[in-house]
Write a protein that holds these residues in place. Structure first.
Motif, PDB file in Angstrom:
ATOM      1  N   ALA A  57       0.806  -1.200  -0.061  1.00 23.18           N
ATOM      2  CA  ALA A  57      -0.058  -0.101  -0.133  1.00 23.18           C
ATOM      3  C   ALA A  57       0.884   1.207   0.072  1.00 23.18           C
ATOM      4  CB  ALA A  57      -0.874   0.068   1.372  1.00 23.18           C
ATOM      5  N   LYS A  58       0.469   2.242  -0.733  1.00 24.47           N
ATOM      6  CA  LYS A  58       0.961   3.537  -0.699  1.00 24.47           C
ATOM      7  C   LYS A  58       0.476   4.435   0.600  1.00 24.47           C
ATOM      8  CE  LYS A  58       1.734   7.693  -3.408  1.00 24.47           C
ATOM      9  NZ  LYS A  58       1.378   8.634  -4.350  1.00 24.47           N
ATOM     10  N   VAL A  59       1.307   4.657   1.449  1.00 26.32           N
ATOM     11  CA  VAL A  59       0.832   5.142   2.770  1.00 26.32           C
ATOM     12  C   VAL A  59       1.021   6.727   3.082  1.00 26.32           C
ATOM     13  CG1 VAL A  59       1.210   4.884   5.272  1.00 26.32           C
ATOM     14  CG2 VAL A  59       1.287   2.993   3.879  1.00 26.32           C
ATOM     15  N   THR A  60       0.062   7.146   3.549  1.00 25.79           N
ATOM     16  CA  THR A  60       0.136   8.664   4.375  1.00 25.79           C
ATOM     17  C   THR A  60      -0.350   8.500   5.648  1.00 25.79           C
ATOM     18  OG1 THR A  60      -0.615   9.871   2.153  1.00 25.79           O
ATOM     19  CG2 THR A  60      -0.789  10.818   4.267  1.00 25.79           C
ATOM     20  N   GLY A  61       0.744   8.952   6.530  1.00 22.46           N
ATOM     21  CA  GLY A  61       0.398   8.819   7.993  1.00 22.46           C
ATOM     22  C   GLY A  61       0.448  10.120   8.571  1.00 22.46           C
ATOM     23  N   ILE A  62      -0.371  10.620   9.622  1.00 24.86           N
ATOM     24  CA  ILE A  62      -0.133  11.671  10.219  1.00 24.86           C
ATOM     25  C   ILE A  62      -0.168  11.457  11.922  1.00 24.86           C
ATOM     26  CG2 ILE A  62      -1.706  12.793   8.660  1.00 24.86           C
ATOM     27  CD1 ILE A  62      -3.992  12.990  10.822  1.00 24.86           C
ATOM     28  N   ASP A  63       0.485  12.417  12.422  1.00 26.65           N
ATOM     29  CA  ASP A  63       0.573  12.310  14.134  1.00 26.65           C
ATOM     30  C   ASP A  63       1.073  13.570  14.613  1.00 26.65           C
ATOM     31  OD1 ASP A  63       1.087   9.259  15.850  1.00 26.65           O
ATOM     32  OD2 ASP A  63       1.700  11.186  16.715  1.00 26.65           O
ATOM     33  N   LEU A  64       0.486  13.723  15.928  1.00 31.30           N
ATOM     34  CA  LEU A  64       0.953  15.125  16.461  1.00 31.30           C
ATOM     35  C   LEU A  64       2.336  15.118  16.984  1.00 31.30           C
ATOM     36  CD1 LEU A  64      -2.213  16.023  18.353  1.00 31.30           C
ATOM     37  CD2 LEU A  64      -1.114  17.271  16.436  1.00 31.30           C
ATOM     38  N   SER A  65       3.025  13.946  17.292  1.00 32.80           N
ATOM     39  CA  SER A  65       4.075  13.896  17.842  1.00 32.80           C
ATOM     40  C   SER A  65       5.341  13.899  17.077  1.00 32.80           C
ATOM     41  CB  SER A  65       4.201  12.586  18.955  1.00 32.80           C
ATOM     42  OG  SER A  65       5.609  12.293  19.066  1.00 32.80           O
ATOM     43  N   PRO A  66       6.337  14.824  17.037  1.00 33.51           N
ATOM     44  CA  PRO A  66       7.635  14.586  16.338  1.00 33.51           C
ATOM     45  C   PRO A  66       8.251  13.652  16.499  1.00 33.51           C
ATOM     46  CG  PRO A  66       7.004  16.981  17.069  1.00 33.51           C
ATOM     47  CD  PRO A  66       6.104  16.050  17.879  1.00 33.51           C
ATOM     48  N   GLY A  67       8.258  13.132  17.730  1.00 36.93           N
ATOM     49  CA  GLY A  67       9.110  12.178  18.235  1.00 36.93           C
ATOM     50  C   GLY A  67       8.630  10.980  17.393  1.00 36.93           C
ATOM     51  N   MET A  68       7.471  10.498  17.527  1.00 37.99           N
ATOM     52  CA  MET A  68       6.767   9.501  16.684  1.00 37.99           C
ATOM     53  C   MET A  68       6.949   9.422  15.316  1.00 37.99           C
ATOM     54  SD  MET A  68       6.085   7.569  19.491  1.00 37.99           S
ATOM     55  CE  MET A  68       5.148   6.356  18.762  1.00 37.99           C
ATOM     56  N   LEU A  69       6.867  10.597  14.715  1.00 36.86           N
ATOM     57  CA  LEU A  69       7.221  10.662  13.379  1.00 36.86           C
ATOM     58  C   LEU A  69       8.623  10.543  12.951  1.00 36.86           C
ATOM     59  CD1 LEU A  69       4.681  13.953  12.707  1.00 36.86           C
ATOM     60  CD2 LEU A  69       4.444  11.478  11.451  1.00 36.86           C
ATOM     61  N   THR A  70       9.334  10.864  14.051  1.00 32.35           N
ATOM     62  CA  THR A  70      10.742  10.347  13.449  1.00 32.35           C
ATOM     63  C   THR A  70      10.998   9.020  13.499  1.00 32.35           C
ATOM     64  OG1 THR A  70      11.626  12.371  14.535  1.00 32.35           O
ATOM     65  CG2 THR A  70      13.232  10.565  14.426  1.00 32.35           C
ATOM     66  N   LEU A  71      10.258   8.272  14.416  1.00 37.06           N
ATOM     67  CA  LEU A  71      10.150   6.663  14.330  1.00 37.06           C
ATOM     68  C   LEU A  71       9.738   6.142  12.835  1.00 37.06           C
ATOM     69  CD1 LEU A  71       9.493   5.706  17.902  1.00 37.06           C
ATOM     70  CD2 LEU A  71      11.798   5.517  16.957  1.00 37.06           C
ATOM     71  N   ALA A  72       8.575   6.829  12.800  1.00 29.85           N
ATOM     72  CA  ALA A  72       7.780   6.395  11.502  1.00 29.85           C
ATOM     73  C   ALA A  72       8.549   6.345  10.200  1.00 29.85           C
ATOM     74  CB  ALA A  72       6.487   7.160  11.471  1.00 29.85           C
ATOM     75  N   ARG A  73       9.469   7.644   9.992  1.00 29.06           N
ATOM     76  CA  ARG A  73      10.229   7.778   9.018  1.00 29.06           C
ATOM     77  C   ARG A  73      11.256   6.537   8.676  1.00 29.06           C
ATOM     78  NH1 ARG A  73       9.896  13.209  10.898  1.00 29.06           N
ATOM     79  NH2 ARG A  73       8.056  14.294   9.408  1.00 29.06           N
ATOM     80  N   GLU A  74      11.759   6.181   9.951  1.00 28.72           N
ATOM     81  CA  GLU A  74      12.683   4.816   9.946  1.00 28.72           C
ATOM     82  C   GLU A  74      12.035   3.834   9.165  1.00 28.72           C
ATOM     83  OE1 GLU A  74      14.454   4.590  13.582  1.00 28.72           O
ATOM     84  OE2 GLU A  74      15.422   6.527  13.517  1.00 28.72           O
ATOM     85  N   GLN A  75      10.555   3.553   9.773  1.00 26.04           N
ATOM     86  CA  GLN A  75       9.819   2.316   9.294  1.00 26.04           C
ATOM     87  C   GLN A  75       9.233   2.578   8.064  1.00 26.04           C
ATOM     88  OE1 GLN A  75       9.771  -0.549  11.253  1.00 26.04           O
ATOM     89  NE2 GLN A  75      10.897   0.328  12.929  1.00 26.04           N
ATOM     90  N   LEU A  76       8.958   3.675   7.570  1.00 27.23           N
ATOM     91  CA  LEU A  76       8.159   3.962   6.325  1.00 27.23           C
ATOM     92  C   LEU A  76       8.766   4.900   5.554  1.00 27.23           C
ATOM     93  CD1 LEU A  76       4.668   4.017   7.785  1.00 27.23           C
ATOM     94  CD2 LEU A  76       5.609   2.119   6.800  1.00 27.23           C
ATOM     95  N   PRO A  77      10.059   4.629   4.971  1.00 28.20           N
ATOM     96  CA  PRO A  77      10.746   5.568   4.183  1.00 28.20           C
ATOM     97  C   PRO A  77      10.017   6.116   3.045  1.00 28.20           C
ATOM     98  CG  PRO A  77      12.046   3.459   4.042  1.00 28.20           C
ATOM     99  CD  PRO A  77      10.649   3.372   4.994  1.00 28.20           C
ATOM    100  N   GLU A  78       9.210   5.411   2.306  1.00 27.96           N
ATOM    101  CA  GLU A  78       8.458   5.853   1.193  1.00 27.96           C
ATOM    102  C   GLU A  78       6.998   6.428   1.482  1.00 27.96           C
ATOM    103  OE1 GLU A  78      10.238   5.154  -1.619  1.00 27.96           O
ATOM    104  OE2 GLU A  78      11.841   4.109  -0.461  1.00 27.96           O
ATOM    105  N   ALA A  79       6.763   6.734   2.779  1.00 26.93           N
ATOM    106  CA  ALA A  79       5.572   7.054   3.064  1.00 26.93           C
ATOM    107  C   ALA A  79       5.541   8.653   3.114  1.00 26.93           C
ATOM    108  CB  ALA A  79       4.937   6.416   4.311  1.00 26.93           C
ATOM    109  N   THR A  80       4.435   8.970   2.775  1.00 29.19           N
ATOM    110  CA  THR A  80       4.254  10.612   3.192  1.00 29.19           C
ATOM    111  C   THR A  80       3.780  10.691   4.600  1.00 29.19           C
ATOM    112  OG1 THR A  80       3.572  11.081   0.915  1.00 29.19           O
ATOM    113  CG2 THR A  80       2.825  12.542   2.676  1.00 29.19           C
TER     114      THR A  80
END
Length: 240
Positions: A57-80
């Motif tokens: 799947a092509k993923v778009t993810g949102i979150d309020l936490s900058p710290g969690m988004l940093t983790l998400a960028r490691e897990q989902l490098p192709e996601a928006t």
């Protein structure tokens, strides 16, 4: 903008387990709707590990936490990945599926915000698209208040969680003891309030917003007053 999850982010994936089991339940729900999403909107995406299980799947993810988004960028490098509020989100595109997992709905301050988030999901779905979310039930949170505190040991240290009730909210006090050298520990603290509502009230709004609404208890055969965690799902109406 800061979030209590910023303090928890470095330890989150060690403390929160069972993502493959959760992905299995999520696939089960999507299968019921014959939904094989090519595009996914992950509301309150956290570290991204759950959505990582949906590799095609092509993923778009949102979150309020900058710290969690940093983790998400490691897990989902192709996601928006965007820092945004799911109550008021407005993106230009639409998606085949949207979900909001790990009791993120419970983190909203009042039922109006729950309703707004359901409307956000509906607004961003393609016709026939499916929205799924899970919740901690009132039964579970009341039991946690009665049984608090809880201790969880993990590789880097220990998490002590105390849950108390303050009027209509449940306050999670998280105390993270991170192991240092010489048997010393560093304390990280976070407070996370949750709200919970009766199943019938949630169902009423879901049925006003979506069609083919279902409820799933992943442990019991059917939802009941004893359910601790529930999944809700519904479909945006198909174009006629």
């Amino acid at each position: 903008m800061t979030s209590p999850y910023d303090a928890l982010a470095p330890y989150y994936d060690e403390v929160v387990r069972g993502r493959r089991d959760d992905a299995k339940v999520l696939r089960q729900v999507l299968k019921k709707y014959r939904c094989r999403p090519k595009t996914v909107l992950d509301l309150a995406c956290g570290s991204g590990k759950l959505t990582k299980e949906f590799k095609n799947a092509k993923v778009t993810g949102i979150d309020l936490s900058p710290g969690m988004l940093t983790l998400a960028r490691e897990q989902l490098p192709e996601a928006t990945l965007l820092q945004a509020d799911m109550r008021s989100l407005r993106l230009p595109g639409r998606f085949d599926a949207a979900w909001c997992m790990y009791d993120s709905m419970n983190h909203l301050a009042n039922f109006r915000d729950w309703t707004r988030t359901m409307q956000t999901a509906h607004r961003h779905l393609n016709p026939g698209g499916v929205f799924v979310f899970d919740v901690n039930t009132v039964t579970k949170l009341e039991a946690m208040v009665a049984d608090s505190p809880f201790m969880h040991h993990f590789k880097k240290g220990m998490l002590v969680t105390e849950v108390s009730k303050q009027k209509s909210r449940y306050l999670w006090q998280l105390n993270i003891f991170e192991r240092q050298k010489d048997d010393l520990y560093r304390l990280q603290e976070a407070e996370i309030p949750e709200t919970a509502y009766e199943t019938e009230r949630i169902l009423e709004v879901m049925e006003r917003t979506f069609e083919d609404v279902t409820i799933l208890d992943p442990v019991r055969k059917r939802p009941s007053k004893h359910s601790l965690r529930l999944y809700f799902a519904g479909r945006r109406a198909k174009m006629k």
